[in-house]
Write an enzyme that holds these catalytic residues in place. Structure first.
Site, short mmCIF file in Angstrom:
data_model
loop_
_atom_site.label_atom_id
_atom_site.label_comp_id
_atom_site.label_asym_id
_atom_site.label_seq_id
_atom_site.Cartn_x
_atom_site.Cartn_y
_atom_site.Cartn_z
N TYR A 1 47.82 -3.60 38.23
CA TYR A 1 46.67 -2.41 39.22
C TYR A 1 45.19 -1.95 38.65
O TYR A 1 44.94 -1.21 38.93
CB TYR A 1 48.38 -1.01 38.54
CG TYR A 1 47.86 -0.39 39.70
CD1 TYR A 1 47.87 -0.37 40.75
CD2 TYR A 1 47.66 0.76 38.95
CE1 TYR A 1 47.53 1.21 41.83
CE2 TYR A 1 46.62 1.89 39.68
CZ TYR A 1 47.25 1.90 40.38
OH TYR A 1 47.62 3.04 41.64
N HIS B 1 41.95 -2.03 39.72
CA HIS B 1 41.50 -0.44 40.33
C HIS B 1 40.16 -0.15 39.07
O HIS B 1 38.46 0.51 40.12
CB HIS B 1 42.35 0.77 39.15
CG HIS B 1 43.18 1.14 41.26
ND1 HIS B 1 44.11 0.49 40.87
CD2 HIS B 1 42.75 2.11 42.14
CE1 HIS B 1 44.49 0.57 41.88
NE2 HIS B 1 44.26 2.53 43.07
N TYR C 1 39.10 12.15 42.01
CA TYR C 1 40.13 10.72 41.95
C TYR C 1 40.70 10.22 41.33
O TYR C 1 39.46 9.42 40.15
CB TYR C 1 40.13 10.13 43.45
CG TYR C 1 40.95 9.59 43.85
CD1 TYR C 1 42.04 9.99 43.06
CD2 TYR C 1 41.11 8.16 44.65
CE1 TYR C 1 43.83 9.66 44.16
CE2 TYR C 1 42.21 8.25 45.98
CZ TYR C 1 43.32 8.34 44.98
OH TYR C 1 44.63 8.03 45.27
N TRP D 1 42.56 -2.51 51.67
CA TRP D 1 42.86 -2.04 50.31
C TRP D 1 44.38 -2.53 49.62
O TRP D 1 44.86 -2.61 49.46
CB TRP D 1 42.24 -0.79 49.51
CG TRP D 1 42.63 -0.48 48.44
CD1 TRP D 1 43.38 0.65 47.92
CD2 TRP D 1 42.35 -1.13 46.90
NE1 TRP D 1 43.13 0.58 47.02
CE2 TRP D 1 42.95 -0.89 46.52
CE3 TRP D 1 40.60 -2.28 46.32
CZ2 TRP D 1 41.94 -0.83 44.47
CZ3 TRP D 1 40.41 -2.74 45.28
CH2 TRP D 1 41.46 -1.18 44.51
N TRP D 2 44.87 -1.77 51.10
CA TRP D 2 46.06 -1.19 50.99
C TRP D 2 47.28 -3.05 50.73
O TRP D 2 47.33 -2.93 50.27
CB TRP D 2 46.90 -0.60 52.05
CG TRP D 2 46.77 0.61 51.81
CD1 TRP D 2 46.35 1.78 50.42
CD2 TRP D 2 46.84 2.59 52.95
NE1 TRP D 2 45.92 2.67 50.65
CE2 TRP D 2 46.19 3.18 52.08
CE3 TRP D 2 47.25 2.42 54.22
CZ2 TRP D 2 46.21 4.63 53.44
CZ3 TRP D 2 47.02 3.35 54.59
CH2 TRP D 2 46.70 4.28 53.91
#
Length: 109
Positions: A18, A22, A41, A76-77
């Site tokens: 993860y 990112h 963000y 992306w999802w």
């Protein structure tokens, strides 16, 4: 600016992947988020539970509601779906809004 927060769930054993994904966020995704009004963000991890906590600032005239239909966001999802809990019959991450309970913004002199 409006500040919102939400939580997501990382599947066990996926912390490093993860983070890696990112750290290599696609420039076109970063541009899309900015273009829709997201100005800041951050995502935080509770290592014990795998719970992800996200906080973002968005403009008053944001267009975040259009993100789920955008091809870059959908891609992306799909890229992240194997690492996270997702909505039923979808690759979208399962997102639970968080209620603001306290905020302190001290004045800097």
């Amino acid at each position: 600016m409006e500040k919102i927060a939400f939580r997501m769930q990382l599947k066990a054993g996926n912390i490093a992947e993860y983070k890696r994904r990112h750290d290599a966020i696609w420039p076109e995704l970063a541009d899309l988020l900015s273009d829709t009004g997201i100005r800041d963000y951050s995502i935080f991890l509770d290592e014990a539970s795998g719970m992800l906590f996200a906080v973002l600032l968005r403009t008053e005239n944001h267009r975040m509601d259009a993100l789920p239909q955008h091809p870059i966001m959908q891609r992306w999802w799909a890229h992240m779906a194997n690492l996270m809990e997702t909505e039923v019959n979808s690759v979208a991450p399962l997102v639970v809004p968080l209620l603001p309970m306290f905020h302190l913004a001290p004045h800097l002199d």
